[in-house]
Scaffold this motif. Structure first.
Motif, PDB file in Angstrom:
ATOM      1  N   ARG A   5       0.855  -1.185   0.000  1.00 19.56           N
ATOM      2  CA  ARG A   5       0.000   0.000   0.000  1.00 19.56           C
ATOM      3  C   ARG A   5       0.894   1.239   0.000  1.00 19.56           C
ATOM      4  N   LEU A   6       0.410   2.324  -0.546  1.00 21.99           N
ATOM      5  CA  LEU A   6       1.177   3.562  -0.661  1.00 21.99           C
ATOM      6  C   LEU A   6       1.825   3.959   0.663  1.00 21.99           C
ATOM      7  N   GLU A   7       1.105   3.866   1.747  1.00 20.46           N
ATOM      8  CA  GLU A   7       1.652   4.291   3.041  1.00 20.46           C
ATOM      9  C   GLU A   7       2.737   3.352   3.579  1.00 20.46           C
ATOM     10  N   GLU A   8       2.972   2.219   2.913  1.00 26.03           N
ATOM     11  CA  GLU A   8       3.977   1.250   3.360  1.00 26.03           C
ATOM     12  C   GLU A   8       5.307   1.348   2.625  1.00 26.03           C
ATOM     13  N   VAL A   9       5.350   2.076   1.512  1.00 28.67           N
ATOM     14  CA  VAL A   9       6.544   2.045   0.667  1.00 28.67           C
ATOM     15  C   VAL A   9       7.529   3.155   1.032  1.00 28.67           C
ATOM     16  N   THR A  10       8.759   2.973   0.597  1.00 31.82           N
ATOM     17  CA  THR A  10       9.801   3.967   0.802  1.00 31.82           C
ATOM     18  C   THR A  10       9.536   5.183  -0.074  1.00 31.82           C
ATOM     19  N   LEU A  23       8.169  -1.118  -6.067  1.00 32.92           N
ATOM     20  CA  LEU A  23       9.008  -2.272  -6.359  1.00 32.92           C
ATOM     21  C   LEU A  23      10.406  -1.777  -6.692  1.00 32.92           C
ATOM     22  N   THR A  24      11.416  -2.457  -6.165  1.00 32.40           N
ATOM     23  CA  THR A  24      12.804  -2.092  -6.432  1.00 32.40           C
ATOM     24  C   THR A  24      13.619  -3.365  -6.705  1.00 32.40           C
ATOM     25  N   ASP A  27      13.275  -6.624  -4.775  1.00 30.26           N
ATOM     26  CA  ASP A  27      12.065  -7.436  -4.913  1.00 30.26           C
ATOM     27  C   ASP A  27      12.220  -8.547  -5.952  1.00 30.26           C
ATOM     28  N   GLY A  28      13.253  -8.431  -6.800  1.00 33.97           N
ATOM     29  CA  GLY A  28      13.575  -9.505  -7.730  1.00 33.97           C
ATOM     30  C   GLY A  28      12.670  -9.656  -8.944  1.00 33.97           C
ATOM     31  N   VAL A  29      11.871  -8.640  -9.269  1.00 30.99           N
ATOM     32  CA  VAL A  29      10.993  -8.766 -10.436  1.00 30.99           C
ATOM     33  C   VAL A  29      11.597  -8.174 -11.710  1.00 30.99           C
ATOM     34  N   GLY A  30      12.730  -7.485 -11.590  1.00 31.01           N
ATOM     35  CA  GLY A  30      13.427  -6.983 -12.768  1.00 31.01           C
ATOM     36  C   GLY A  30      13.046  -5.590 -13.213  1.00 31.01           C
ATOM     37  N   TYR A  31      12.100  -4.959 -12.538  1.00 32.72           N
ATOM     38  CA  TYR A  31      11.701  -3.603 -12.883  1.00 32.72           C
ATOM     39  C   TYR A  31      11.256  -2.889 -11.608  1.00 32.72           C
ATOM     40  N   THR A  32      11.122  -1.572 -11.712  1.00 35.54           N
ATOM     41  CA  THR A  32      10.662  -0.749 -10.593  1.00 35.54           C
ATOM     42  C   THR A  32       9.363  -0.081 -10.987  1.00 35.54           C
ATOM     43  N   VAL A  33       8.446   0.037 -10.024  1.00 36.97           N
ATOM     44  CA  VAL A  33       7.208   0.797 -10.191  1.00 36.97           C
ATOM     45  C   VAL A  33       7.191   1.864  -9.109  1.00 36.97           C
ATOM     46  N   THR A  34       6.940   3.110  -9.533  1.00 36.53           N
ATOM     47  CA  THR A  34       6.866   4.214  -8.579  1.00 36.53           C
ATOM     48  C   THR A  34       5.564   4.988  -8.760  1.00 36.53           C
ATOM     49  N   ASP A  35       5.187   5.676  -7.708  1.00 37.25           N
ATOM     50  CA  ASP A  35       4.115   6.677  -7.742  1.00 37.25           C
ATOM     51  C   ASP A  35       4.846   7.981  -7.451  1.00 37.25           C
ATOM     52  N   THR A  36       4.978   8.824  -8.451  1.00 37.33           N
ATOM     53  CA  THR A  36       5.832  10.005  -8.358  1.00 37.33           C
ATOM     54  C   THR A  36       5.023  11.289  -8.460  1.00 37.33           C
ATOM     55  N   THR A  37       5.270  12.188  -7.521  1.00 35.87           N
ATOM     56  CA  THR A  37       4.687  13.519  -7.567  1.00 35.87           C
ATOM     57  C   THR A  37       5.780  14.503  -7.953  1.00 35.87           C
ATOM     58  N   VAL A  38       5.525  15.293  -8.987  1.00 40.37           N
ATOM     59  CA  VAL A  38       6.438  16.345  -9.424  1.00 40.37           C
ATOM     60  C   VAL A  38       5.838  17.658  -8.931  1.00 40.37           C
ATOM     61  N   VAL A 103       7.510   3.245 -14.536  1.00 39.50           N
ATOM     62  CA  VAL A 103       8.124   1.925 -14.560  1.00 39.50           C
ATOM     63  C   VAL A 103       9.540   2.084 -15.092  1.00 39.50           C
ATOM     64  N   PHE A 104      10.514   1.527 -14.367  1.00 39.36           N
ATOM     65  CA  PHE A 104      11.920   1.559 -14.768  1.00 39.36           C
ATOM     66  C   PHE A 104      12.403   0.134 -15.006  1.00 39.36           C
ATOM     67  N   THR A 105      13.204  -0.037 -16.065  1.00 42.79           N
ATOM     68  CA  THR A 105      13.885  -1.298 -16.279  1.00 42.79           C
ATOM     69  C   THR A 105      15.307  -1.002 -16.734  1.00 42.79           C
ATOM     70  N   PRO A 106      16.328  -1.678 -16.240  1.00 40.36           N
ATOM     71  CA  PRO A 106      16.238  -2.593 -15.115  1.00 40.36           C
ATOM     72  C   PRO A 106      15.811  -1.862 -13.841  1.00 40.36           C
ATOM     73  N   ALA A 107      15.537  -2.642 -12.814  1.00 42.03           N
ATOM     74  CA  ALA A 107      15.030  -2.087 -11.563  1.00 42.03           C
ATOM     75  C   ALA A 107      16.017  -1.124 -10.906  1.00 42.03           C
ATOM     76  N   LEU A 108      15.468  -0.128 -10.222  1.00 42.20           N
ATOM     77  CA  LEU A 108      16.266   0.791  -9.391  1.00 42.20           C
ATOM     78  C   LEU A 108      16.624   0.103  -8.074  1.00 42.20           C
ATOM     79  N   ARG A 109      17.746   0.493  -7.485  1.00 32.89           N
ATOM     80  CA  ARG A 109      18.070   0.026  -6.125  1.00 32.89           C
ATOM     81  C   ARG A 109      16.981   0.488  -5.163  1.00 32.89           C
TER      82      ARG A 109
END
Length: 124
Positions: A5-10, A23-24, A27-38, A103-109
């Motif tokens: 959930r949003l309140e649980e992530v870094t 996801l980073t 997590d071992g999935v090979g990509y990152t998913v972020t919710d980003t506010t600019v 979504v980033f590939t490869p995954a971010l640290r």
């Protein structure tokens, strides 16, 4: 299965906004998913030399400007993909935040931050 959930992530303050990293690399999935506010009114000079990035706008508005000066308006329902490690400007509307699912590939640290004070494009 990974469920978060949003309140649980870094959350990472990357300079002109906040990136919530669902996801980073760890997590071992090979990509990152972020919710980003600019942040409203911000202008960020960015380039991802080691990652491809795709962003889907879910709220707010702004624009992506390529190195040749072509302006691409971004509003809710717009997707853009930096499929060639494209250097670009990301500009948020002066009066409203821009919110993107990225979504980033490869995954971010997961701890990466931009250096928006450098003379070139911020990259990682």
């Amino acid at each position: 299965m990974i469920v978060r959930r949003l309140e649980e992530v870094t959350s990472v303050d990357w300079g002109n906004g906040l990136s919530r990293r669902f996801l980073t690399l760890g997590d071992g999935v090979g990509y990152t998913v972020t919710d980003t506010t600019v942040r409203a009114g911000s202008k960020s000079r960015l380039e991802y030399r080691n990652h491809l990035e795709t962003c889907y706008c879910i709220a707010g508005s702004g624009e992506v400007i390529d190195t040749e000066g072509t302006v691409h308006p971004i509003t809710a329902g717009t997707l853009y993909s930096l499929d060639r490690h494209d250097a670009h400007w990301l500009v948020a509307h002066p009066e409203q935040d821009l919110r993107l699912v990225c979504v980033f590939t490869p995954a971010l640290r997961g701890d990466e931050r931009h250096d928006l004070d450098s003379s070139g494009y911020s990259h990682y």
